[in-house]
Design an enzyme around this catalytic site. Sequence first.
Site, PDB file in Angstrom:
ATOM      1  N   ASP A 318      23.021 -60.443  16.061  1.00 38.61           N
ATOM      2  CA  ASP A 318      23.976 -60.024  17.103  1.00 38.61           C
ATOM      3  C   ASP A 318      25.338 -59.624  16.538  1.00 38.61           C
ATOM      4  OD1 ASP A 318      22.096 -60.416  19.018  1.00 38.61           O
ATOM      5  OD2 ASP A 318      22.778 -62.416  19.582  1.00 38.61           O
ATOM      6  N   LYS A 345      18.441 -53.615  21.492  1.00 37.47           N
ATOM      7  CA  LYS A 345      19.378 -54.600  22.059  1.00 37.47           C
ATOM      8  C   LYS A 345      20.016 -54.011  23.323  1.00 37.47           C
ATOM      9  CE  LYS A 345      18.547 -57.800  19.150  1.00 37.47           C
ATOM     10  NZ  LYS A 345      17.818 -58.973  19.635  1.00 37.47           N
ATOM     11  N   ARG A 349      21.929 -50.212  18.999  1.00 43.92           N
ATOM     12  CA  ARG A 349      23.185 -50.496  18.283  1.00 43.92           C
ATOM     13  C   ARG A 349      23.330 -49.711  16.980  1.00 43.92           C
ATOM     14  NH1 ARG A 349      23.633 -56.905  19.904  1.00 43.92           N
ATOM     15  NH2 ARG A 349      24.638 -56.486  21.917  1.00 43.92           N
TER      16      ARG A 349
HETATM   17  C1  S3P Z   1      18.603 -64.579  21.629  1.00 46.30           C
HETATM   18  C2  S3P Z   1      17.803 -64.068  20.636  1.00 46.30           C
HETATM   19  C3  S3P Z   1      18.080 -62.804  19.936  1.00 46.30           C
HETATM   20  C4  S3P Z   1      19.506 -62.334  20.159  1.00 46.30           C
HETATM   21  C5  S3P Z   1      19.914 -62.453  21.586  1.00 46.30           C
HETATM   22  C6  S3P Z   1      19.837 -63.903  22.050  1.00 46.30           C
HETATM   23  C7  S3P Z   1      18.218 -65.844  22.279  1.00 46.30           C
HETATM   24  O1  S3P Z   1      17.205 -61.802  20.417  1.00 46.30           O
HETATM   25  O2  S3P Z   1      19.646 -60.990  19.734  1.00 46.30           O
HETATM   26  O3  S3P Z   1      21.234 -61.979  21.780  1.00 46.30           O
HETATM   27  O4  S3P Z   1      19.054 -66.465  22.960  1.00 46.30           O
HETATM   28  O5  S3P Z   1      17.054 -66.243  22.135  1.00 46.30           O
HETATM   29  P1  S3P Z   1      15.676 -61.684  19.942  1.00 46.30           P
HETATM   30  O6  S3P Z   1      14.943 -62.867  20.391  1.00 46.30           O
HETATM   31  O7  S3P Z   1      15.176 -60.432  20.594  1.00 46.30           O
HETATM   32  O8  S3P Z   1      15.717 -61.578  18.461  1.00 46.30           O
END
Ligand code: S3P
Length: 440
Positions: A318, A345, A349
């Site tokens: 992130d 995302k 991005r």
């Molecule tokens: C998150 C997991 C991540 C992250 C997102 C929050 C979470 O995504 O990018 O902002 O809270 O489990 P991914 O599970 O798609 O990697």
Amino acid sequence: MASLTITPGRSLQGTISVPGDKSITHRAVILTALANGVSRVTSYCRGEDCLNTVRALKALGVRIDESDEELCVHGKGLWGLTEPNGPIDCGNSGTGIRLLTGLLAGQDFFTVLTGDESIRRRPMGRIVKPLREMGATIAGRKGGELAPLAVMGSRLRAITYASPVASAQIKSALLLAALFAEGTSRITEPRLSRDHTERLFQFFNIAFRREGTTLLIEGRPLVGWNAAPRLVIPGDLSAAAFFIVGATIIPGSDVTIRQVGVNPTRVGLLDVMMSMGANIQLINRREEAGEPVADIRVKSARLHGVAIGPDLIPQTIDEFPVLCVAAAVAEGETIISGAEELRVKESDRIATVSAELCAMGAQITEKPDGMVVRGLGTAEDNGRLQTAHGRSHGDHRVAMSLAIAGLTTSAPTVIDETACIETSFPDFHRTLLELLDERR
Ligand code: S3P
């Protein structure tokens, strides 16, 4: 349309707090709602993403009393959720919609989950496919690839599943579904993604085992878990990231951020920034709700480019928008590879960050799985970007990253479409102004 004007020319100074961790807040709301008894969740994230999850659990029959500081969640036990009488709107939150889909797949009622325009573009097949293998009945646009998702709760069976992507959202959706499934589920990921769900399972004494990157969990526990009289959410490193980069690249800065979560599966930004030459200290290390926490002190430093490969992606995922700002002003080249997940995302991005920072004079080449950033810095100084009219593309982290980029320019920068900042960090601008305090 909301916009933000950033006036450069001052260093960042002072001690601040950031909102509670967004990922942990979603999980804490869900697990306290399923607990037996009343839990108190403090320092939670009051961004729209998490408030949508709070509203979702209320719609599922859970009483939640909210104040600015604390959520008081009247848990209904593992099998206590009830059918909502309308669709659940998860807003902008990928974590919200994916975790709730996993949670609701094994209930004995029907739910529709949806979200804003960005959420309705994001891939849901990655959770729908394995949930269907568990026996879930889920319909959605494009065969279940896109929200809205209609979940006809069904009796689930355990799954053995190796996820092709290291994603905490996939892992956590399946762990929540596995709680309601018959038998022992085995969930594997190619690399360890953020482990907040596992840590909260441990905190609540929910039984599971870890074997390397595989989690084993027996579904339908006979007794559930007890409420948490006090669950303190650490500050969000992903919110702190903007000030960590800002304080590093603006000369003369010295910032301390209190009580930030420093879970090893999240601290890629700190490791990368330190390898670029940043001056970051973790002080007063402690633990809250099974999560490591520290105060983070950052002083300005000259940066140089580095290579960031696939091994570092999950724990940094992130933070790439703001990391690209650091790379853009560093001396030399930063190469980011193995980061194709950035394309799915809140915005693509790789595309949005490249376009916006290039408009400010950065030198970035897009790659399918990352980017090459040729920094503007020299051996003597970090480089400076140029003023441009920025646009968030509806992505909160792009908006806040452009604000940090705007601190390096010689004239004020305007960023449009900044209402999205509300999803994770409603007080972002105020906190930034506090550090730039004009009375100094
Ligand atoms: C998150 C997991 C991540 C992250 C997102 C929050 C979470 O995504 O990018 O902002 O809270 O489990 P991914 O599970 O798609 O990697």
